[in-house]
Write a protein that holds these residues in place. Structure first.
Motif, PDB file in Angstrom:
ATOM      1  N   ARG A 242      30.211  68.608   6.770  1.00 36.61           N
ATOM      2  CA  ARG A 242      29.440  67.552   6.253  1.00 36.61           C
ATOM      3  C   ARG A 242      29.774  67.383   4.745  1.00 36.61           C
ATOM      4  NH1 ARG A 242      28.707  64.447  10.554  1.00 36.61           N
ATOM      5  NH2 ARG A 242      27.723  65.573  12.308  1.00 36.61           N
ATOM      6  N   ILE A 243      29.587  66.205   4.231  1.00 36.19           N
ATOM      7  CA  ILE A 243      29.789  65.988   2.919  1.00 36.19           C
ATOM      8  C   ILE A 243      28.740  66.737   2.154  1.00 36.19           C
ATOM      9  CG2 ILE A 243      29.129  64.408   1.076  1.00 36.19           C
ATOM     10  CD1 ILE A 243      31.966  63.752   2.524  1.00 36.19           C
ATOM     11  N   SER A 244      29.358  67.481   1.201  1.00 39.03           N
ATOM     12  CA  SER A 244      28.634  68.516   0.385  1.00 39.03           C
ATOM     13  C   SER A 244      28.176  69.732   0.998  1.00 39.03           C
ATOM     14  CB  SER A 244      27.291  67.448  -0.248  1.00 39.03           C
ATOM     15  OG  SER A 244      27.111  68.318  -1.572  1.00 39.03           O
ATOM     16  N   TRP A 245      28.801  70.085   2.038  1.00 37.18           N
ATOM     17  CA  TRP A 245      28.362  71.157   3.087  1.00 37.18           C
ATOM     18  C   TRP A 245      28.472  72.522   2.305  1.00 37.18           C
ATOM     19  CZ3 TRP A 245      31.159  75.444   4.370  1.00 37.18           C
ATOM     20  CH2 TRP A 245      30.676  76.266   5.760  1.00 37.18           C
TER      21      TRP A 245
ATOM     22  N   SER B 108      18.673  74.784   3.845  1.00 38.30           N
ATOM     23  CA  SER B 108      18.314  74.747   2.593  1.00 38.30           C
ATOM     24  C   SER B 108      17.041  73.863   2.186  1.00 38.30           C
ATOM     25  CB  SER B 108      19.521  74.462   1.759  1.00 38.30           C
ATOM     26  OG  SER B 108      19.887  73.160   1.819  1.00 38.30           O
ATOM     27  N   TYR B 109      16.474  74.106   1.145  1.00 37.08           N
ATOM     28  CA  TYR B 109      15.636  72.984   0.807  1.00 37.08           C
ATOM     29  C   TYR B 109      16.240  71.883   0.448  1.00 37.08           C
ATOM     30  CZ  TYR B 109      13.101  70.077  -2.902  1.00 37.08           C
ATOM     31  OH  TYR B 109      12.449  69.201  -3.350  1.00 37.08           O
ATOM     32  N   TYR B 110      17.592  71.541  -0.006  1.00 36.84           N
ATOM     33  CA  TYR B 110      18.127  70.417  -0.508  1.00 36.84           C
ATOM     34  C   TYR B 110      18.385  69.629   0.955  1.00 36.84           C
ATOM     35  CZ  TYR B 110      19.262  72.433  -4.774  1.00 36.84           C
ATOM     36  OH  TYR B 110      19.160  73.355  -5.910  1.00 36.84           O
ATOM     37  N   ALA B 111      19.075  70.448   2.034  1.00 33.81           N
ATOM     38  CA  ALA B 111      19.275  69.561   3.433  1.00 33.81           C
ATOM     39  C   ALA B 111      18.033  69.120   3.988  1.00 33.81           C
ATOM     40  CB  ALA B 111      20.090  70.658   4.302  1.00 33.81           C
ATOM     41  N   ALA B 112      17.101  69.707   3.703  1.00 31.49           N
ATOM     42  CA  ALA B 112      15.751  69.149   4.190  1.00 31.49           C
ATOM     43  C   ALA B 112      15.108  68.318   3.497  1.00 31.49           C
ATOM     44  CB  ALA B 112      14.497  70.702   4.298  1.00 31.49           C
ATOM     45  N   SER B 113      15.499  68.207   2.207  1.00 30.48           N
ATOM     46  CA  SER B 113      14.770  66.950   1.501  1.00 30.48           C
ATOM     47  C   SER B 113      15.983  65.838   1.193  1.00 30.48           C
ATOM     48  CB  SER B 113      14.173  67.535   0.249  1.00 30.48           C
ATOM     49  OG  SER B 113      15.391  68.328  -0.555  1.00 30.48           O
TER      50      SER B 113
ATOM     51  N   HIS C 243      19.025  67.367  -8.100  1.00 33.89           N
ATOM     52  CA  HIS C 243      19.128  67.452  -6.468  1.00 33.89           C
ATOM     53  C   HIS C 243      20.657  67.308  -6.094  1.00 33.89           C
ATOM     54  CE1 HIS C 243      18.689  67.164  -2.078  1.00 33.89           C
ATOM     55  NE2 HIS C 243      17.337  67.427  -2.281  1.00 33.89           N
ATOM     56  N   PRO C 244      21.281  68.538  -6.030  1.00 36.91           N
ATOM     57  CA  PRO C 244      22.869  68.204  -5.925  1.00 36.91           C
ATOM     58  C   PRO C 244      23.325  67.626  -4.644  1.00 36.91           C
ATOM     59  CG  PRO C 244      22.188  70.392  -5.679  1.00 36.91           C
ATOM     60  CD  PRO C 244      21.087  69.995  -6.047  1.00 36.91           C
ATOM     61  N   LEU C 245      22.697  67.899  -3.598  1.00 34.20           N
ATOM     62  CA  LEU C 245      23.262  67.256  -2.317  1.00 34.20           C
ATOM     63  C   LEU C 245      22.703  65.823  -2.237  1.00 34.20           C
ATOM     64  CD1 LEU C 245      24.335  67.506   0.585  1.00 34.20           C
ATOM     65  CD2 LEU C 245      21.850  68.224   1.219  1.00 34.20           C
ATOM     66  N   ASN C 246      21.612  65.246  -2.927  1.00 35.08           N
ATOM     67  CA  ASN C 246      21.509  63.824  -3.002  1.00 35.08           C
ATOM     68  C   ASN C 246      22.499  63.443  -3.796  1.00 35.08           C
ATOM     69  OD1 ASN C 246      19.539  63.783  -0.855  1.00 35.08           O
ATOM     70  ND2 ASN C 246      17.767  64.123  -2.442  1.00 35.08           N
ATOM     71  N   LEU C 247      22.838  63.931  -4.834  1.00 28.17           N
ATOM     72  CA  LEU C 247      23.814  63.261  -5.950  1.00 28.17           C
ATOM     73  C   LEU C 247      25.028  63.211  -5.226  1.00 28.17           C
ATOM     74  CD1 LEU C 247      24.866  62.704  -8.853  1.00 28.17           C
ATOM     75  CD2 LEU C 247      25.175  64.947  -9.314  1.00 28.17           C
ATOM     76  N   CYS C 248      25.617  64.144  -4.457  1.00 20.91           N
ATOM     77  CA  CYS C 248      27.002  64.154  -3.781  1.00 20.91           C
ATOM     78  C   CYS C 248      26.964  63.322  -2.638  1.00 20.91           C
ATOM     79  CB  CYS C 248      27.190  65.551  -3.350  1.00 20.91           C
ATOM     80  SG  CYS C 248      29.057  65.681  -2.930  1.00 20.91           S
ATOM     81  N   ILE C 249      25.696  63.194  -1.907  1.00 19.43           N
ATOM     82  CA  ILE C 249      26.012  62.129  -0.842  1.00 19.43           C
ATOM     83  C   ILE C 249      25.860  60.716  -1.432  1.00 19.43           C
ATOM     84  CG2 ILE C 249      25.316  63.848   1.071  1.00 19.43           C
ATOM     85  CD1 ILE C 249      22.462  62.590   1.018  1.00 19.43           C
TER      86      ILE C 249
ATOM     87  N   TRP D  92      19.240  60.945   3.046  1.00 17.74           N
ATOM     88  CA  TRP D  92      19.943  60.632   4.494  1.00 17.74           C
ATOM     89  C   TRP D  92      20.995  61.469   4.956  1.00 17.74           C
ATOM     90  CZ3 TRP D  92      25.093  58.386   5.119  1.00 17.74           C
ATOM     91  CH2 TRP D  92      25.825  58.192   3.951  1.00 17.74           C
ATOM     92  N   GLN D  93      21.119  61.735   6.196  1.00 18.62           N
ATOM     93  CA  GLN D  93      21.875  62.652   6.826  1.00 18.62           C
ATOM     94  C   GLN D  93      23.362  61.692   6.894  1.00 18.62           C
ATOM     95  OE1 GLN D  93      22.260  66.003   7.956  1.00 18.62           O
ATOM     96  NE2 GLN D  93      24.190  65.382   7.895  1.00 18.62           N
TER      97      GLN D  93
END
Length: 433
Positions: A69-72, A16-21, A192-198, A24-25
């Motif tokens: 992964r967190i927010s997978w 996803s765009y979210y994973a690409a942006s 950006h939901p992934l960045n919020l969750c991580i 941090w991993q």
């Protein structure tokens, strides 16, 4: 079904765009030992992560287990629309929860967005949180519904203004000829939901939570203390919170029959020229239409058009995901014809038969939370709060939700999807007519 395929899944994030942006991993360890905790939370999406945050802020020793992964799952794949309200029409359950319970649900729905606002500010989470939201009308009856909705928000005590827009006024926010008008508010927004969750996971970790990824739960052994077993380790805890939602699988058969994983898909274009982004979305708001299989869209912080939809109960995604959504996107914005699509992805959301979040107890020391029915970014945060409050000895709000009845989907394991797909097709036809 013709034209559909199963979504490919791996134990790492989807493409996803979210994973690409992502900022941090995450690389939390796998659980490989037998450990103990006050509370073990199963599921590393918004619900589980925020339950962990709430509990460590109250001083509990918390272990969080995530199968991938967190927010997978849905928390890291959704449209990023922060919308207030919890569930649909709680008045249906006044017999079970009373008028005070109905009022409390509306109160919690208003406050859910504030939890996100406060958490982002408190922990300095970089997640592009932006306020502004438009519901858009495709038919005259939608404008009538919006006017009723505006009045209802005022009636239930929402302090935010909801403003009805005609076709020309809407273009100050969403410059498309596809819509007759809209309902604008600044109570809702996008993120950006992934960045919020991580970012929230880091907050939980800083508070003392122990987080384990790649640690799928295989068994829950009930008792005075509960043992939660993974492939290579276990946690012995006083309390357990199950927060796997659409990705819980068959771990708890009773819960699996009451939630239906439903597919939704999103694409992200290449970054748009600043002039085009300003032309198409001058208000930089999140947008949604009122149909059963709705379109939703917004701009990302780097000016990509994120356009989603194609919700269906088959659990499958289109074989030509990008082409299918492109056709929908270009009906709204013909100006995007020929603009490259850089990312396209799908995921599962947990649907409940009555469209209310499902909270309850499997035992005195095992709670569960699931089934946001595609409306979870803000409600997950409130459900996490009231579950943590329940564990901390303040169960009033949790108990309101636990008194709402939830039924298994009809048709059993093999027939429930076809039956619901037919039902959705009926409502799609109604939307057209």
């Amino acid at each position: 079904m013709f034209g559909l395929k199963k979504t490919a899944e791996t134990r790492e994030h989807t493409g996803s765009y979210y994973a690409a942006s992502a900022n941090w991993q995450t690389a939390y360890p796998r659980l490989e030992n037998d450990i103990e905790a006050d509370v073990v939370v199963v599921g590393g999406g918004f619900t589980g992560v925020n339950t962990a945050v709430e509990l460590v802020e109250k001083g509990y020793d918390v272990v969080l287990l995530e199968a991938n992964r967190i927010s997978w799952g849905a928390s890291g794949r959704n449209g990023g629309q922060v919308i207030g309200g919890i569930g649909h029409d709680p008045e249906r359950f006044e017999k079970q929860i009373g008028a005070a319970g109905v009022k409390a649900i509306y109160r919690m729905g208003i406050a859910a967005r504030d939890i996100i606002r406060e958490r982002v500010e408190k922990y300095g989470i970089d997640c592009d949180l932006t306020w502004g939201y438009c519901d858009v009308a495709l038919k005259p009856r939608h404008l009538k519904q919006f006017a009723e909705w505006r009045d209802f928000e005022k009636e239930i005590g929402n302090p935010h203004e909801y403003r009805l827009l005609d076709r020309d006024e809407l273009k100050e926010y969403v410059n498309s000829d596809a819509y007759l008008g809209g309902l604008m508010n600044t109570a809702n927004g996008h993120v950006h939901p992934l960045n919020l969750c991580i970012g929230e996971a880091r907050a939980a970790e800083r508070g003392g939570a122990r987080i384990f990824e790649q640690s799928r739960v295989q068994e829950i052994v009930q008792g005075q203390r509960v043992r939660v077993r993974t492939d290579e380790g276990s946690v012995l805890a006083k309390k357990v919170v199950l927060a796997g939602n659409a990705y819980m699988g068959g771990l708890i058969p009773k819960l699996a029959t009451r939630v239906l994983p439903s597919n939704s898909s999103v694409v992200a274009t290449a970054p748009l020229p600043e002039s085009m982004a300003q032309q198409l979305m001058p208000g930089n708001v999140a947008v949604c239409d009122p149909r059963t299989a709705l379109d939703y869209f917004r701009l990302s912080a780097d000016r990509r058009m994120l356009f989603g939809g194609l919700s269906n109960y088959t659990g499958l995604e289109p074989k030509d995901l990008e082409g299918t959504i492109r056709r929908k996107m270009e009906k709204v914005f013909p100006e995007l014809t020929g603009i490259p699509i850089d990312y396209g992805w799908s995921g599962q959301m947990g649907i409940g038969l009555n469209r209310m979040p499902q909270l309850g107890r499997l035992a005195d020391n095992i709670a569960y939370i699931q089934a946001y029915s595609g409306h979870g970014v803000a409600p997950t945060h409130m459900m996490a709060k009231i579950t943590a409050d329940m564990i901390d000895g303040k169960p009033d709000d949790f108990d309101i939700f636990s008194r709402i009845p939830h039924w298994p989907f009809p048709g059993g394991k093999y027939l429930r999807r076809p039956a619901l797909a037919v039902g959705m097709a009926y409502f799609k036809v109604k939307d057209v007519l």
